[in-house]
Design an enzyme around this catalytic site. Sequence first.
Site, PDB file in Angstrom:
ATOM      1  N   HIS A 535      -4.679 -46.360   2.836  1.00  0.00           N
ATOM      2  CA  HIS A 535      -3.264 -46.339   3.208  1.00  0.00           C
ATOM      3  C   HIS A 535      -2.549 -47.561   2.644  1.00  0.00           C
ATOM      4  O   HIS A 535      -1.767 -48.213   3.325  1.00  0.00           O
ATOM      5  CB  HIS A 535      -3.115 -46.280   4.729  1.00  0.00           C
ATOM      6  CG  HIS A 535      -3.468 -44.952   5.313  1.00  0.00           C
ATOM      7  ND1 HIS A 535      -3.794 -44.779   6.648  1.00  0.00           N
ATOM      8  CD2 HIS A 535      -3.553 -43.714   4.755  1.00  0.00           C
ATOM      9  CE1 HIS A 535      -4.063 -43.503   6.872  1.00  0.00           C
ATOM     10  NE2 HIS A 535      -3.920 -42.841   5.737  1.00  0.00           N
ATOM     11  N   HIS A 579      -0.470 -43.208   9.526  1.00  0.00           N
ATOM     12  CA  HIS A 579      -0.714 -42.825   8.146  1.00  0.00           C
ATOM     13  C   HIS A 579       0.576 -43.019   7.351  1.00  0.00           C
ATOM     14  O   HIS A 579       1.657 -43.116   7.917  1.00  0.00           O
ATOM     15  CB  HIS A 579      -1.214 -41.384   8.097  1.00  0.00           C
ATOM     16  CG  HIS A 579      -2.484 -41.185   8.880  1.00  0.00           C
ATOM     17  ND1 HIS A 579      -3.551 -40.454   8.415  1.00  0.00           N
ATOM     18  CD2 HIS A 579      -2.877 -41.626  10.108  1.00  0.00           C
ATOM     19  CE1 HIS A 579      -4.535 -40.456   9.309  1.00  0.00           C
ATOM     20  NE2 HIS A 579      -4.142 -41.168  10.349  1.00  0.00           N
TER      21      HIS A 579
END
Length: 600
Positions: A535, A579
């Site tokens: 991420h 996320h």
Amino acid sequence: MFPRVVRLNSRLVSFALLGLQIANGAITYQHPDDLPSNVNYDFIVAGGGTAGLVVASRLSENSDWNILVIEAGPSNKDTPETRVPGLADSLPGSRTDWNYTTIPQDALGGRSLNYSRAKVLGGCSTHNGMVYTRGSEDDWNYWAEVTGDQALSWDSVLPIMKKAEKFSQDFSDQSVDGHIDPAVHGRDGLLSVVASYTNVSFNDLLLQTTKELSDEFPFKLDLNDGKPHELAWTQYTIDHNAERSSSATSYLETTGDNVHVLVNTHVTRIVSAGNGTNFRSVEFAVDSNSPKKVLQAKKELILSAGVIASPQVLMNSGIGGREELQAIGVDTLIDNPSVGKNLSDQAATLLMFDTTLPNTDYDVAAALTEWDKSRSGPMAHGARLNHLTWVRLPDDKLNGSDPSSGKDSPHIEFQFRQISHQLPPADVPNQVQLPDPDSIGVVLQFSVVNLYSISPGSVILNDNDPFANPMIDLNMFGDQKDIAILREGVRSARRMFSSPAFKDVINGTVYPPADVTSDEDLDAFLRTSAESYWHGVGTLSMSPQNASWGVVNPDFRVKGTSGLRVVDASVIPRAPAGHTQVPVYTFAEHASVLIAASYH
């Protein structure tokens, strides 16, 4: 990110998906020589990923503008496996991946880590786990403060997120009562979102735990309300036809023919006019043995190559730290040492518990056939298990320093993956001895994630070859506080599965072994098991207009240039509590408005 448990036969996948019909409103070209010679492009988007296709789509709403997108990977039309939600775990390491590797990480005993980044039209939205999380209200307010742009505050971006979203009843008409808060969602946007779920007994046990251990694991009706620090049902970017919804399928396929897309072509540099600071031209080639071509945009060039490739392109173009560029023989056009720095990512480890719960395994070939015929079955879902848990650690576990964005932000995420006889494959670069499969039964497997790592990494060039991978340094656990927070996350997970609800079905932890309990032993486990959660953001961080640090201004223009903006994950100052795909979509939607407004 974690173990690729699904191993697929590519011939099987191709056969099963032969009937898949894919539309595309844009015109796609497979080779630079195929581009029309009589079109002058108003905007050129260098990178056809999550953000780049949003920008191209939104700019194409002006039918007088012609837009060119250049993408290094194949079209999503040529990779039908990316459409199937249940195949998501098979994509990292595949033909749709850059297959990066980090440099050896000092705090991990010299281990190098796999670092997956999508190399396909739609970018990581075509390649990721499809989890739809907006981040916390605190995250957005932090980004607004650090960039000096209140347009990024939660109250400002929430309408943008709702406008972009198309929340719908899922493909199987499951009831979502008690799973989401309808008021939190938009229904008229382009990006499809569902709250699909599988009916497994694990669901009920988790929900029972939210009652038994409500102080640490309370239930949250909707994880996207801006205060995600509880257990909630997961939401996914999947459409009503049980297919992945990405920027390629949701945005690009709705455009007109004023968008041209060139695939399988690498952007090598952006080119200034007369070695000045006006950057509107882009250099590109199929590979290192092919001739390079240059095209100039009439209005602007938008760099959207992602958190790794965007700084790589800028540095190869002479925008970066002078000393670093001189060391590899690149002439410095703009001296900015912030380029490639501030890489912000999330560290994670895998936990396993021996259990008597029913397993979630299924026959992949049969499931693919079922999905292809009826858009149902396990391949229609984003995961085999259905919940995310967000944990905010108490102040006494933070050693006097809170790395989060605020009091309504979690420090830890649990992402439940599967209950299976299968263990991670041996080729995962992991030095911790996995349990012997013959010695255990069914294993509950899930990730524990430190959402806010405070030790920044970097992306630096090895040399001036634009086709060579850069050096990626995550600097994982570069600060002891990062490993301490992940350690507390492991302990929190163990408390969850020691609850009365799981007393009769959990036989104990097998990874790490049950006797790994002290700070020292847990830290040793983490140093030999931790991986990136993939991420990454921040390598071309946005900062206030006149700041001496950062790479882009709040209008996404690269500092010290004209004609050049960056729109992708690299501009986000720090990873969120969640996320990254929704923040990337939202930044891109915001940027599109600013770009279009510049010409009205």
